[in-house]
Design an enzyme around this catalytic site. Structure first.
Site, PDB file in Angstrom:
ATOM      1  N   LYS A   1       0.882  -1.259  -0.054  1.00 35.96           N
ATOM      2  CA  LYS A   1       0.002  -0.109   0.055  1.00 35.96           C
ATOM      3  C   LYS A   1       0.950   1.418  -0.093  1.00 35.96           C
ATOM      4  O   LYS A   1       0.301   2.228  -0.511  1.00 35.96           O
ATOM      5  CB  LYS A   1      -1.028   0.061   1.220  1.00 35.96           C
ATOM      6  CG  LYS A   1      -1.929  -1.300   1.359  1.00 35.96           C
ATOM      7  CD  LYS A   1      -3.447  -0.652   0.769  1.00 35.96           C
ATOM      8  CE  LYS A   1      -4.415  -2.067   0.772  1.00 35.96           C
ATOM      9  NZ  LYS A   1      -5.703  -1.505   0.324  1.00 35.96           N
TER      10      LYS A   1
ATOM     11  N   SER B   1      -9.412   1.377   8.208  1.00 32.79           N
ATOM     12  CA  SER B   1      -9.086   0.563   9.463  1.00 32.79           C
ATOM     13  C   SER B   1      -7.784  -0.316   9.231  1.00 32.79           C
ATOM     14  O   SER B   1      -7.509  -1.006  10.064  1.00 32.79           O
ATOM     15  CB  SER B   1     -10.038  -0.007  10.072  1.00 32.79           C
ATOM     16  OG  SER B   1     -10.500  -1.095   9.145  1.00 32.79           O
TER      17      SER B   1
END
Lengths: 311, 311
Positions: free
Chosen positions: B50, B75
Site C-alpha cells: 500500500k 482501518s
C-alpha cells in the site's frame, strides 16, 4: 587457523549453500541507537547456519569415508543440517535422536532423508548409540560444533557479511556450544578492518560467560531457557578460540529474548527462533556501550514450532 | 492507461520505496509443481504494498494541495501507508478510523505521525467524518484503491518483479478493492512477454469472482474471512481494468489460507498476513491447471497481530 583455511572452506561450500541476504530496519536501528546489519541465516538452507558447517565437514571426508556415511546425535538443527548435507552429496546420514524429541524435528530429519535411531534421552545413551552405529556401519562421527571443519563452515556467514559491510565495528553471535561464535570471531579477525566479536547468551545458561571468567569450561546446573539452541557447553576446540578472539559475552533475560523475537517478527517480518533473537536482545540491553556502532547481527536460525510460540 | 504512465509513476516513487526482494523455495515449488517467485511486499515500508500507491498519490498532488494535507478513512494498511507517505513528504495526514479498530492499528498510524479521528464503525459515519475534515482543513481525500494514481503505484511491485523475471507465465495477486490486482494486470500487460494475471480471493468474500460473472460490481452479504484485507468491494475504476486484463479469479477456503500462511512462515521464514497468503493458497488449489508454469506471487503484506494467530 589461517585466513586461507577460511577462504578455502568458503570456496568449497559455496555451491551448496545460500548466500543469505543482509537486512536492516530503520526502526530497530532507532531503538538500538546503532546501525544493525542482520545476517539472515534463518533464510539459509534448512533454516539455520548449521548447514554451512555440516556441508563443509561432509565435503572434507575422503571418498571412501563418504561412501560409508556420517553419524551424529542431536535433537536440534545440526541433525537436520547433517541429514540435508549428506543427501546433497548422496551419502547416508545416521541421526541418533532422543525418543522424546519433538515430532516436528523427527519429521524434518526424515524429510531430509536422515535415518533416525531413537534412544533414551540421556547423553550417555546418545553417545553409546552413536558409537554402536559407527562400529556397525563404518560411518564417520561428526560433532555438531567441536570440530574445526564445522567451525570454519559456520564462520562463512560472517565472512559474507564482512564482504558486503567491511567497516563493521562489531559482529555479534549467539553462544551455545560455540561453533558459530568462534567461526564468526575467526572471520572478524581475518577479514574485518577493526571488527570485534561479541557473544550473546541467556542468563539461564551462562556457561560461556562463566567459562571466560574461570578460565575453564563450565556447565549449567539447569537449562531452563526458551533459547533451546543455546543449552550446550563449550568444547575443547571452541573454548580456546573464544578466549582468544571474542571480546566479551553479553547475557540477557528470558523476557528480553521474547521481546527481541517479537520485534524481529513484527518489524522485520522475519521468522526467527528464540536463539536467533538473542544477539539482538543483547544489543538492546547493552545499547549504551554500543551507541553509534555499526554492528553485524547473526540471525542464526528460523526453525520454530508455530504451535508453541511465546506470544 | 499507458505504459509510459506506469514508468513515470515508478521513476517518481522509487526514492521513497524499498525495492523488495524476490524469494523462492525449492520445497514450495515441489508442492505446487510450478516455479514460484514471491515478491516480498511484506518487506515493503510499513509492511505492505500500500505504501507504493499512497506515496504516488501524495507526490502527484500540487504543492498547494500538499500543504493542506490528505485525509482518508481506513482501518487497515492504507491508513498506515498514507500516514507514512504524508510524513515522508512532510505534510499532515488525517486518518478516520472506526472507534473499534484494533489498538495495534491505531498505534501504528499514530507512530507514523497520522492524526486520528475516531468515528462510529459504519461506512456512513466514516465518510461523513472524512467529509467534515476535508471541509474544515482543505485536505485532499484519497481513496484506498479506486484512484488511478494508487492503482499505478500498486502496479510497480509487478513491474519490479517482471524486470527481474521477464519470462513469467502468470502473476497472481489477492483481490480486495482491486487496486493491487488491477495495477498488477497493467504491469503484466505492458511489461510481460506473455504474462497473464490471475486474482485470488476467499470463497467467503468472492464479490470479485461474482462481479466478473455478472458484469457489475457485486458486494458480500457477510465478510467472515481471516483475510481481513480482502473484505472490500471493487470500485468504478478497478472493476473495468480487472474485466479487461485479469484472466480469472481463483477462490480459496479459509483452511487453505491458514495452511498457505503456515507454509510461508515455516518454510520461507517470512511473516505474512492472511491476505498475503491467499495467492499462494490459490496456486496450490489450482495446481493442475498451473503445472510447470513460472508464476510471480505477490506476497502483499506482513502486518499481523502476533497475539491473534490462527495456529
Amino acid at each position: 587457523m589461517e585466513k586461507s583455511q577460511l577462504l578455502d572452506c568458503y570456496t568449497k561450500i559455496r555451491p551448496y549453500i545460500h548466500r543469505t541476504p543482509v537486512m536492516t530496519s530503520r526502526l530497530l536501528n532507532e531503538m538500538a541507537g546503532a546501525d544493525l546489519y542482520f545476517k539472515c541465516e534463518n533464510l539459509q538452507r534448512m533454516g539455520a547456519f548449521k548447514m554451512r558447517g555440516a556441508i563443509h565437514a561432509v565435503l572434507n571426508l575422503s571418498p571412501e569415508q563418504q561412501s560409508r556415511g556420517v553419524v551424529t546425535h542431536s535433537s536440534g538443527n545440526f541433525a537436520q543440517a547433517l541429514a540435508l548435507a549428506a543427501k546433497t552429496v548422496g551419502i547416508p546420514a545416521y541421526i541418533v535422536m532422543p525418543e522424546n524429541a519433538p515430532a516436528v524435528k523427527k519429521r524434518a530429519v526424515h524429510g531430509y532423508g536422515g535415518q533416525i535411531t531413537e534412544c533414551t534421552p540421556t547423553l550417555q545413551a546418545r553417545e553409546s548409540t552413536a558409537t554402536r552405529i559407527r562400529e556397525e556401519t563404518g560411518a564417520t562421527f561428526l560433532h555438531p560444533y567441536d570440530d574445526y571443519d564445522v567451525i570454519l563452515g559456520q564462520g562463512t556467514a560472517a565472512l559474507e557479511l564482512l564482504e558486503e559491510h567491511p567497516g563493521l565495528d562489531y559482529v555479534i553471535a549467539p553462544v551455545g556450544g560455540g561453533g558459530l561464535v568462534s567461526g564468526t570471531a575467526l572471520a572478524a579477525h581475518f577479514f574485518g578492518e577493526n571488527c570485534r566479536t561479541l557473544g550473546a547468551e541467556p542468563f539461564a545458561v551462562d556457561d560461556a560467560y562463566r567459562s571466560l571468567l574461570s578460565g575453564k569450561i563450565e556447565s549449567n546446573a539447569s537449562t531452563d531457557t526458551i533459547a533451546d539452541g543455546l543449552k550446550t557447553n563449550l568444547g575443547e576446540k571452541t573454548f580456546p578460540l573464544i578466549r582468544q578472539h571474542v571480546q566479551r559475552i553479553i547475557r540477557v533475560e528470558e523476557t528480553e529474548i521474547v521481546e527481541a523475537m517479537r520485534l524481529i517478527w513484527e518489524r522485520m517480518k522475519l521468522v526467527t527462533e528464540p536463539s536467533g533473537a538473542v544477539p539482538f536482545a543483547a544489543v538492546l540491553r547493552d545499547k549504551d556501550a554500543l551507541k553509534g556502532a555499526k554492528i553485524g547481527v547473526i540471525l542464526s536460525g528460523g526453525n520454530v514450532d508455530l504451535s508453541q510460540l511465546p506470544f
